[in-house]
Design a protein around this motif. Sequence first.
Motif, short mmCIF file in Angstrom:
data_model
loop_
_atom_site.label_atom_id
_atom_site.label_comp_id
_atom_site.label_asym_id
_atom_site.label_seq_id
_atom_site.Cartn_x
_atom_site.Cartn_y
_atom_site.Cartn_z
N ASP A 1 -18.05 -5.03 -31.38
CA ASP A 1 -17.84 -6.43 -31.00
C ASP A 1 -16.37 -6.72 -30.78
O ASP A 1 -16.00 -7.59 -30.01
CB ASP A 1 -18.39 -7.35 -32.10
CG ASP A 1 -18.38 -8.81 -31.68
OD1 ASP A 1 -17.81 -9.62 -32.43
OD2 ASP A 1 -18.90 -9.13 -30.60
N ALA A 2 -15.49 -5.95 -31.48
CA ALA A 2 -14.04 -6.14 -31.31
C ALA A 2 -13.61 -5.84 -29.89
O ALA A 2 -12.54 -6.25 -29.47
CB ALA A 2 -13.28 -5.25 -32.29
N GLY A 3 -14.47 -5.12 -29.15
CA GLY A 3 -14.14 -4.82 -27.76
C GLY A 3 -13.98 -6.04 -26.90
O GLY A 3 -13.40 -5.97 -25.81
N GLN A 4 -14.48 -7.20 -27.35
CA GLN A 4 -14.32 -8.43 -26.58
C GLN A 4 -12.84 -8.79 -26.41
O GLN A 4 -12.50 -9.56 -25.52
CB GLN A 4 -15.05 -9.58 -27.27
CG GLN A 4 -16.57 -9.44 -27.23
CD GLN A 4 -17.25 -10.70 -27.71
OE1 GLN A 4 -16.76 -11.80 -27.54
NE2 GLN A 4 -18.41 -10.55 -28.32
N ASP A 5 -11.98 -8.23 -27.24
CA ASP A 5 -10.56 -8.57 -27.16
C ASP A 5 -9.78 -7.56 -26.32
O ASP A 5 -8.58 -7.69 -26.18
CB ASP A 5 -9.96 -8.62 -28.57
CG ASP A 5 -10.60 -9.71 -29.41
OD1 ASP A 5 -11.05 -10.70 -28.82
OD2 ASP A 5 -10.66 -9.57 -30.64
N ARG A 6 -10.46 -6.55 -25.76
CA ARG A 6 -9.77 -5.56 -24.96
C ARG A 6 -9.76 -5.98 -23.48
O ARG A 6 -10.18 -7.07 -23.13
CB ARG A 6 -10.43 -4.19 -25.16
CG ARG A 6 -10.30 -3.67 -26.60
CD ARG A 6 -10.68 -2.21 -26.66
NE ARG A 6 -10.47 -1.70 -28.02
CZ ARG A 6 -11.42 -1.60 -28.93
NH1 ARG A 6 -12.64 -1.99 -28.64
NH2 ARG A 6 -11.17 -1.13 -30.13
N ARG A 7 -9.33 -5.06 -22.62
CA ARG A 7 -9.19 -5.38 -21.20
C ARG A 7 -10.54 -5.68 -20.57
O ARG A 7 -11.47 -4.88 -20.62
CB ARG A 7 -8.55 -4.21 -20.45
CG ARG A 7 -7.09 -3.97 -20.72
CD ARG A 7 -6.20 -5.13 -20.34
NE ARG A 7 -6.22 -5.46 -18.92
CZ ARG A 7 -5.45 -4.88 -18.00
NH1 ARG A 7 -4.62 -3.91 -18.36
NH2 ARG A 7 -5.49 -5.25 -16.75
N ARG A 8 -10.61 -6.84 -19.92
CA ARG A 8 -11.80 -7.23 -19.17
C ARG A 8 -11.36 -7.82 -17.84
O ARG A 8 -10.28 -8.39 -17.73
CB ARG A 8 -12.66 -8.23 -19.94
CG ARG A 8 -13.42 -7.58 -21.09
CD ARG A 8 -14.33 -8.59 -21.79
NE ARG A 8 -15.15 -7.90 -22.76
CZ ARG A 8 -16.49 -7.94 -22.79
NH1 ARG A 8 -17.13 -8.65 -21.90
NH2 ARG A 8 -17.16 -7.28 -23.70
N LEU A 9 -12.25 -7.73 -16.87
CA LEU A 9 -11.89 -8.11 -15.51
C LEU A 9 -13.12 -8.63 -14.78
O LEU A 9 -14.20 -8.06 -14.91
CB LEU A 9 -11.32 -6.89 -14.78
CG LEU A 9 -10.71 -7.10 -13.40
CD1 LEU A 9 -9.40 -7.86 -13.52
CD2 LEU A 9 -10.48 -5.76 -12.72
N ALA A 10 -12.97 -9.71 -14.01
CA ALA A 10 -14.03 -10.24 -13.17
C ALA A 10 -13.60 -10.06 -11.71
O ALA A 10 -13.00 -10.96 -11.12
CB ALA A 10 -14.30 -11.70 -13.49
N CYS A 11 -13.87 -8.89 -11.16
CA CYS A 11 -13.44 -8.59 -9.79
C CYS A 11 -14.25 -7.42 -9.24
O CYS A 11 -14.47 -6.44 -9.96
CB CYS A 11 -11.95 -8.26 -9.75
SG CYS A 11 -11.29 -8.00 -8.09
N TRP A 12 -14.68 -7.54 -7.98
CA TRP A 12 -15.40 -6.45 -7.34
C TRP A 12 -14.44 -5.35 -6.86
O TRP A 12 -14.85 -4.20 -6.67
CB TRP A 12 -16.20 -6.96 -6.14
CG TRP A 12 -17.32 -7.88 -6.50
CD1 TRP A 12 -17.42 -9.22 -6.23
CD2 TRP A 12 -18.51 -7.55 -7.22
NE1 TRP A 12 -18.59 -9.74 -6.73
CE2 TRP A 12 -19.28 -8.74 -7.34
CE3 TRP A 12 -19.00 -6.36 -7.79
CZ2 TRP A 12 -20.51 -8.76 -8.00
CZ3 TRP A 12 -20.23 -6.40 -8.44
CH2 TRP A 12 -20.98 -7.59 -8.55
N HIS A 13 -13.18 -5.70 -6.64
CA HIS A 13 -12.22 -4.74 -6.09
C HIS A 13 -10.94 -4.75 -6.93
O HIS A 13 -9.90 -5.25 -6.49
CB HIS A 13 -11.90 -5.07 -4.63
CG HIS A 13 -13.11 -5.16 -3.76
ND1 HIS A 13 -13.90 -4.06 -3.48
CD2 HIS A 13 -13.68 -6.21 -3.10
CE1 HIS A 13 -14.90 -4.43 -2.69
NE2 HIS A 13 -14.79 -5.72 -2.46
#
Length: 346
Positions: free
Chosen positions: A320-332
């Motif tokens: 669950d701690a992964g929610q604080d890691r790198r995330r991105l909302a992009c197709w490209h």
Amino acid sequence: MSPDTIPVLDVRGLSLEFPVFGGAVRALNGVSLRVMPGEIVGIVGESGSGKSVTAMAALRLLPPGGYRVTAGSLHLGGDDVLAASEPVVRRWRGRRAAMIFQEPMTALNPTQRIGEQMVGVLRVHRRISRRDALTQAESLLRDMMIPDPAQVLRAYPFELSGGMRQRVMVAMAFSCDPDLLIADEPTTALDVTVQRQVLQLLRHHARERGTAILFITHDMAVVSQLCDRVYVMYAGTVVEQGPTGQVLREPRHPYTRGLLDGLPEGAPPGSALAAIPGQVPDMRHPPSGCPFFDRCAYADETCRQRPALLPLDVAAEASDAGQDRRRLACWHPLSPAQADAAGGSV
């Protein structure tokens, strides 16, 4: 569960709209963020991206009856903010979570001396005498590096400079040792030297007291100086998030790169600053696909579908701690080479 593992602020899938004639302005669309104890977290984005609405919702400061929460949850130290009664939320404000606003001249009462306002805040949340409250108020102002706190306590807000008023607001915010401090563009109206001083005070006192900070700004340079992690917002959604150093060195969303390209530090002397073309979409009629579609140089037909906020490294998201890691909302997503072209200016 240890208190240190419970977020002081936990927003999950929050969608919020403002009713207007003939429809609604969809200000937030599935926003998720968290702030852990003692952490300094930034929210960055253009005006109209939903930063301040997120902060105001966290303390239920939006006008009652003037908005609707259509989805999601919002918890303060494990307690449900949306379900709590108004008297309970009033007790939380200042004591559990405090806020510093962008313009202290409108946040402070112009008809009351600074001392009266600070004493009022202290006595609402603590059972202390007026004399003790005045002594504590003077001590708080001294902690904010104000040279003559006794004189400032006797002054009205209009008798102080903008930087001095903002130091008073910081002192009031820390006065009841809140778990969370929300700072909404607190340095925007200040010159660079005073801005740096206020940021240093915020960081020092937050670390000293163990207070978590949610810092809202449009300025990537400020984020780089202050924040442990950052959420990049656009058109009511989080489009990129992660540790500040990673996001600023290697921005993977075209919008994040656009914000960094617009910093004056990265422009050659005498050249025009880069600007993101176009405008933020009209949120009365939000786009069905990627909200950045019309302004993005990398957009194609795939982008007419809304991208999810997904981890860059799926393997690292097992907990669950992964929610604080790198995330991105992009197709490209930008490649590391493309991202590196924007990362050296902060």
